[in-house]
Design a protein around this motif. Structure first.
Motif, PDB file in Angstrom:
ATOM      1  N   ALA A  21      34.077  21.080  44.175  1.00 46.15           N
ATOM      2  CA  ALA A  21      34.157  21.561  42.802  1.00 46.15           C
ATOM      3  C   ALA A  21      32.798  21.501  42.108  1.00 46.15           C
ATOM      4  N   SER A  22      32.596  22.425  41.153  1.00 47.08           N
ATOM      5  CA  SER A  22      31.333  22.507  40.431  1.00 47.08           C
ATOM      6  C   SER A  22      31.621  22.649  38.948  1.00 47.08           C
ATOM      7  N   ALA A  23      30.602  22.273  38.109  1.00 45.96           N
ATOM      8  CA  ALA A  23      30.740  22.438  36.666  1.00 45.96           C
ATOM      9  C   ALA A  23      30.661  23.905  36.273  1.00 45.96           C
ATOM     10  N   GLU A  24      30.089  24.749  37.134  1.00 44.25           N
ATOM     11  CA  GLU A  24      30.049  26.176  36.869  1.00 44.25           C
ATOM     12  C   GLU A  24      31.405  26.794  37.202  1.00 44.25           C
ATOM     13  N   PRO A  25      31.819  27.831  36.459  1.00 42.05           N
ATOM     14  CA  PRO A  25      33.121  28.444  36.759  1.00 42.05           C
ATOM     15  C   PRO A  25      33.152  29.036  38.164  1.00 42.05           C
ATOM     16  N   GLN A  26      34.262  28.860  38.836  1.00 38.10           N
ATOM     17  CA  GLN A  26      34.489  29.607  40.067  1.00 38.10           C
ATOM     18  C   GLN A  26      34.740  31.060  39.684  1.00 38.10           C
ATOM     19  N   ILE A  27      34.234  31.976  40.476  1.00 30.25           N
ATOM     20  CA  ILE A  27      34.438  33.398  40.224  1.00 30.25           C
ATOM     21  C   ILE A  27      35.507  33.889  41.195  1.00 30.25           C
ATOM     22  N   LEU A  28      36.659  34.235  40.656  1.00 28.60           N
ATOM     23  CA  LEU A  28      37.771  34.715  41.468  1.00 28.60           C
ATOM     24  C   LEU A  28      38.203  36.090  40.977  1.00 28.60           C
ATOM     25  N   SER A  29      38.787  36.874  41.885  1.00 33.26           N
ATOM     26  CA  SER A  29      39.263  38.195  41.497  1.00 33.26           C
ATOM     27  C   SER A  29      40.601  38.492  42.169  1.00 33.26           C
ATOM     28  N   ILE A  30      41.429  39.229  41.448  1.00 34.37           N
ATOM     29  CA  ILE A  30      42.707  39.733  41.947  1.00 34.37           C
ATOM     30  C   ILE A  30      42.702  41.234  41.703  1.00 34.37           C
ATOM     31  N   ARG A  31      43.169  41.980  42.694  1.00 35.73           N
ATOM     32  CA  ARG A  31      43.157  43.447  42.580  1.00 35.73           C
ATOM     33  C   ARG A  31      44.542  43.982  42.918  1.00 35.73           C
ATOM     34  N   VAL A  32      45.017  44.919  42.105  1.00 36.24           N
ATOM     35  CA  VAL A  32      46.299  45.562  42.369  1.00 36.24           C
ATOM     36  C   VAL A  32      46.059  47.020  42.745  1.00 36.24           C
ATOM     37  N   THR A  33      46.791  47.477  43.757  1.00 38.83           N
ATOM     38  CA  THR A  33      46.730  48.875  44.178  1.00 38.83           C
ATOM     39  C   THR A  33      48.149  49.428  44.273  1.00 38.83           C
ATOM     40  N   GLU A  34      48.251  50.744  44.305  1.00 43.18           N
ATOM     41  CA  GLU A  34      49.536  51.414  44.442  1.00 43.18           C
ATOM     42  C   GLU A  34      49.445  52.412  45.586  1.00 43.18           C
ATOM     43  N   GLN A  35      50.510  52.465  46.369  1.00 49.63           N
ATOM     44  CA  GLN A  35      50.583  53.441  47.457  1.00 49.63           C
ATOM     45  C   GLN A  35      52.044  53.796  47.703  1.00 49.63           C
ATOM     46  N   GLY A  36      52.344  55.086  47.642  1.00 49.87           N
ATOM     47  CA  GLY A  36      53.703  55.523  47.882  1.00 49.87           C
ATOM     48  C   GLY A  36      54.710  54.948  46.911  1.00 49.87           C
ATOM     49  N   GLY A  37      54.297  54.701  45.673  1.00 47.86           N
ATOM     50  CA  GLY A  37      55.192  54.152  44.680  1.00 47.86           C
ATOM     51  C   GLY A  37      55.389  52.662  44.758  1.00 47.86           C
ATOM     52  N   THR A  38      54.657  51.998  45.657  1.00 48.45           N
ATOM     53  CA  THR A  38      54.760  50.555  45.821  1.00 48.45           C
ATOM     54  C   THR A  38      53.440  49.895  45.446  1.00 48.45           C
ATOM     55  N   SER A  39      53.512  48.762  44.748  1.00 48.31           N
ATOM     56  CA  SER A  39      52.320  48.026  44.321  1.00 48.31           C
ATOM     57  C   SER A  39      52.071  46.844  45.239  1.00 48.31           C
ATOM     58  N   SER A  40      50.813  46.471  45.376  1.00 48.94           N
ATOM     59  CA  SER A  40      50.463  45.278  46.155  1.00 48.94           C
ATOM     60  C   SER A  40      49.235  44.623  45.559  1.00 48.94           C
ATOM     61  N   LEU A  41      49.084  43.330  45.843  1.00 50.77           N
ATOM     62  CA  LEU A  41      47.984  42.534  45.305  1.00 50.77           C
ATOM     63  C   LEU A  41      47.065  42.043  46.398  1.00 50.77           C
ATOM     64  N   GLU A  42      45.776  42.019  46.090  1.00 53.66           N
ATOM     65  CA  GLU A  42      44.787  41.341  46.912  1.00 53.66           C
ATOM     66  C   GLU A  42      44.380  40.077  46.172  1.00 53.66           C
ATOM     67  N   VAL A  43      44.608  38.915  46.789  1.00 51.64           N
ATOM     68  CA  VAL A  43      44.512  37.627  46.105  1.00 51.64           C
ATOM     69  C   VAL A  43      43.687  36.648  46.931  1.00 51.64           C
ATOM     70  N   PRO A  44      42.779  35.873  46.316  1.00 49.01           N
ATOM     71  CA  PRO A  44      42.102  34.807  47.067  1.00 49.01           C
ATOM     72  C   PRO A  44      43.114  33.763  47.509  1.00 49.01           C
ATOM     73  N   LYS A  45      42.905  33.199  48.672  1.00 48.30           N
ATOM     74  CA  LYS A  45      43.894  32.260  49.219  1.00 48.30           C
ATOM     75  C   LYS A  45      43.677  30.826  48.770  1.00 48.30           C
ATOM     76  N   THR A  46      42.432  30.466  48.415  1.00 45.72           N
ATOM     77  CA  THR A  46      42.142  29.089  48.045  1.00 45.72           C
ATOM     78  C   THR A  46      41.227  29.034  46.833  1.00 45.72           C
ATOM     79  N   ALA A  47      41.251  27.906  46.135  1.00 49.00           N
ATOM     80  CA  ALA A  47      40.349  27.610  45.024  1.00 49.00           C
ATOM     81  C   ALA A  47      40.322  26.102  44.857  1.00 49.00           C
ATOM     82  N   VAL A  48      39.382  25.617  44.054  1.00 50.39           N
ATOM     83  CA  VAL A  48      39.325  24.191  43.746  1.00 50.39           C
ATOM     84  C   VAL A  48      39.679  23.993  42.277  1.00 50.39           C
ATOM     85  N   PRO A  49      40.138  22.809  41.906  1.00 54.14           N
ATOM     86  CA  PRO A  49      40.451  22.566  40.494  1.00 54.14           C
ATOM     87  C   PRO A  49      39.210  22.699  39.622  1.00 54.14           C
ATOM     88  N   GLY A  50      39.426  23.023  38.369  1.00 56.33           N
ATOM     89  CA  GLY A  50      38.319  23.135  37.430  1.00 56.33           C
ATOM     90  C   GLY A  50      38.273  24.505  36.788  1.00 56.33           C
TER      91      GLY A  50
END
Length: 275
Positions: A21-50
């Motif tokens: 863990a660091s005093a600087e913010p962790q930079i994380l991103s989540i992205r949503v896409t659509e295909q054929g009328g269905t939505s899905s997410l791209e998500v980071p699998k791990t992070a640390v507290p803070g």
């Protein structure tokens, strides 16, 4: 509001072990896409507290959001989905189930960023805006938050603030345009913000009457509004929001952890002047 589970395991965070863990913010991103009328997410699998700077990118053609549910202990995806469904109906939530913040309504083709703290636990990601089918409704993607917390990390201090409590809103410093806003939950119950411009001639009293039975046309323009994610009592987010120069209604549709009516029916409706 219709709350629909959006879930699709992503690969944004890879399989690496959480970094120290660091005093600087962790930079994380989540992205949503659509295909054929269905939505899905791209998500980071791990992070640390803070402190975390979380950006949600909506690459779809409809509004989406990334609502986080923090789970303490070991609980199945089915348990989490069931608890969320019960909460949406105004029922009590389990002791291990917590609103974990995240990013509220994000228009198609846009991104929104929040800065908040992550606590140890497993964060399940849901889309509270998806209207169509989702890739894996029964098993939402998760972020495992483990490691040593960065105690010295601090949230930014923007000039604009919206404070929620039982059962009221207070706001200050709101100005037209896009800017960061501190959303502080000073209460003990979970809250969110639904903000929408009041229609011409409408009042907060009109809105209070409307939320009792939702009869007739709403006195606010929900199409021009937005919502934040839900945060637990005592938590704060710094959220990128965009306001028009007009009078807004601030509304909370969440229920108490013990169950009950939506907070709007308990008087949690307020007017905010943006000028």
């Amino acid at each position: 509001m219709t709350l629909t589970v959006l879930a699709a395991a992503g690969c944004g965070g890879g399989e690496s072990e959480p970094e120290e863990a660091s005093a600087e913010p962790q930079i994380l991103s989540i992205r949503v896409t659509e295909q054929g009328g269905t939505s899905s997410l791209e998500v980071p699998k791990t992070a640390v507290p803070g402190l975390v700077e979380l950006t949600f990118e909506n690459a779809g053609s409809e509004p989406h959001s990334a609502e986080l549910i923090r789970v303490e202990g070991v609980h199945s995806a089915a348990e989490v989905v069931e608890a969320l469904g019960a909460a949406q109906e105004g029922a009590a939530v389990p002791e291990w189930f917590f609103a974990g913040g995240g990013v509220g309504t994000t228009p198609p083709g846009e991104s929104r960023t929040v800065t908040q703290s992550f606590e140890p636990g497993t964060y399940h990601i849901f889309d509270t805006e998806a209207e169509g089918p989702t890739a894996t409704d029964a098993e939402p993607p998760t972020i495992a938050v483990t490691g040593e917390a960065a105690a010295e990390a601090e949230l930014p201090d923007p000039p604009a603030t919206i404070t929620a409590s039982e059962y009221a809103f207070e706001s200050e410093g709101l100005t037209p345009g896009a800017s960061p806003v501190a959303f502080e939950n000073a209460g003990e119950q979970p809250h969110h913000i639904v903000a929408a411009p009041l229609r011409e001639g409408a009042t907060v009293e009109d809105l209070e009457a409307f939320v009792e039975d939702e009869s007739g046309p709403p006195p606010v323009d929900f199409e021009r509004g937005f919502s934040t994610a839900v945060v637990e009592g005592g938590d704060t987010q710094v959220v990128d929001l965009s306001f028009e120069p007009t009078n807004y209604a601030l509304i909370c549709f969440i229920s108490d952890r013990e169950g009950g009516p939506p907070h709007a029916q308990l008087g949690m409706v307020a007017e905010a002047v943006v000028e």
